[in-house]
Design a protein around this motif. Sequence first.
Motif, PDB file in Angstrom:
ATOM      1  N   HIS A 250      60.723  58.152  14.871  1.00 17.45           N
ATOM      2  CA  HIS A 250      60.774  56.963  14.320  1.00 17.45           C
ATOM      3  C   HIS A 250      59.501  56.619  13.798  1.00 17.45           C
ATOM      4  CE1 HIS A 250      64.406  55.791  17.286  1.00 17.45           C
ATOM      5  NE2 HIS A 250      64.699  56.822  16.403  1.00 17.45           N
ATOM      6  N   LEU A 251      58.468  56.829  14.446  1.00 14.35           N
ATOM      7  CA  LEU A 251      57.034  56.595  13.613  1.00 14.35           C
ATOM      8  C   LEU A 251      56.960  57.065  12.360  1.00 14.35           C
ATOM      9  CD1 LEU A 251      54.508  56.906  16.846  1.00 14.35           C
ATOM     10  CD2 LEU A 251      55.061  54.621  15.475  1.00 14.35           C
ATOM     11  N   LEU A 252      57.135  58.373  12.252  1.00 15.58           N
ATOM     12  CA  LEU A 252      57.261  59.083  10.961  1.00 15.58           C
ATOM     13  C   LEU A 252      58.312  58.756   9.953  1.00 15.58           C
ATOM     14  CD1 LEU A 252      56.486  62.560  12.381  1.00 15.58           C
ATOM     15  CD2 LEU A 252      54.983  61.387  11.065  1.00 15.58           C
ATOM     16  N   ASP A 253      59.413  58.321  10.539  1.00 19.17           N
ATOM     17  CA  ASP A 253      60.278  57.919   9.484  1.00 19.17           C
ATOM     18  C   ASP A 253      59.918  56.491   8.964  1.00 19.17           C
ATOM     19  OD1 ASP A 253      62.085  59.805   9.973  1.00 19.17           O
ATOM     20  OD2 ASP A 253      63.587  58.787  11.127  1.00 19.17           O
ATOM     21  N   ASN A 254      58.984  55.813   9.690  1.00 22.44           N
ATOM     22  CA  ASN A 254      58.427  54.485   9.164  1.00 22.44           C
ATOM     23  C   ASN A 254      57.277  54.566   8.520  1.00 22.44           C
ATOM     24  OD1 ASN A 254      60.693  52.433   9.842  1.00 22.44           O
ATOM     25  ND2 ASN A 254      60.472  53.285  11.404  1.00 22.44           N
ATOM     26  N   GLY A 255      56.798  55.933   8.220  1.00 12.36           N
ATOM     27  CA  GLY A 255      55.586  56.125   7.319  1.00 12.36           C
ATOM     28  C   GLY A 255      54.511  56.105   7.992  1.00 12.36           C
ATOM     29  N   ALA A 256      54.360  56.340   9.383  1.00 13.24           N
ATOM     30  CA  ALA A 256      53.358  56.953  10.142  1.00 13.24           C
ATOM     31  C   ALA A 256      52.375  58.026   9.851  1.00 13.24           C
ATOM     32  CB  ALA A 256      53.353  56.903  11.955  1.00 13.24           C
ATOM     33  N   ASP A 257      51.104  58.153   9.673  1.00 19.81           N
ATOM     34  CA  ASP A 257      50.368  59.399   9.353  1.00 19.81           C
ATOM     35  C   ASP A 257      50.599  60.191  10.656  1.00 19.81           C
ATOM     36  OD1 ASP A 257      48.175  60.733   7.996  1.00 19.81           O
ATOM     37  OD2 ASP A 257      47.347  60.647   9.939  1.00 19.81           O
TER      38      ASP A 257
END
Length: 297
Positions: A250-257
């Motif tokens: 979910h973090l990566l899906d929302n653009g997290a580094d």
Amino acid sequence: MHIKDWLQSYLSYLVRERRVSLSTEQSYNSDLTDFVKYLETGKVTEANVLRAHHLTSYLNDLRAEGRSTATVTRRIVSIRSFCKFLTIQRALDYNPAIQLESPKAEKKAPQTLSTADLNELLELPDTSQSIGLRDRAMLELLYATGLRVSELISLDREHVRLDMGFLLCLGSGGRERMVPVGAQGASWVAKYLEAARPMLRPAQTETALFVNHLGTRITRQGFWKMLKKYASMLNLAISPHTLRHSFATHLLDNGADIRAVQEMLGHAAPSTTQMYQSTMKLKIKEEYERSHPRART
């Protein structure tokens, strides 16, 4: 000496000398009995005529039958061990299994939950009860931080700094890391500390953040039992690691580094974190093929 007799001798050695468990002995027995039967159909009945091409042919047949990579790998392990035994016993002049390579493990996409399923799961505990409030706090904190379950249950009260919005975690290999705790996770842990933990009556010397109904540190098995109960209410087949996978995805899906996510998860190597990025790329490709007018023939 017939290869069947050598097999019985080897199985006795496993039990007598190596003291393997009954289930391990049964696994070797099953694998090698099948292997010996295959050899007998090719007229290979004596151990001293066993050669590398017999092993390769057998493994190729397993693959042709559609056996899984895990099954083939397990058979290779059994055959290697058996051939090593035969070599030590001088039933073979050389070990024909020494060149066998295990197939690469199949990489499966990590199991995750959708945001909707996660919200449903998090809202299931009855927070009017002390145990329910504790369960909600544990689930919220696990999803908020991506901790491993072993890390979660190892937390002491002093490790969580809700006022500063982070916790201190001792991860695998003894590596310490600071992990952010979001507002929701921090709020539920604060409610648990104020209203639920005192009701569970931990001893004054109990340092654990999360305790069971006896007032002692909750165990991994206790957490698994709790999660299984709530997951069954939603007919979800999940494991404790599912929340960690969901956190990262979910973090990566929302653009997290990805480097930041790697640090939060406590991964030593970036390649471990990249499996979540592969899942995201697959979703992007699916969306492209579903949406672009010229993506499909």
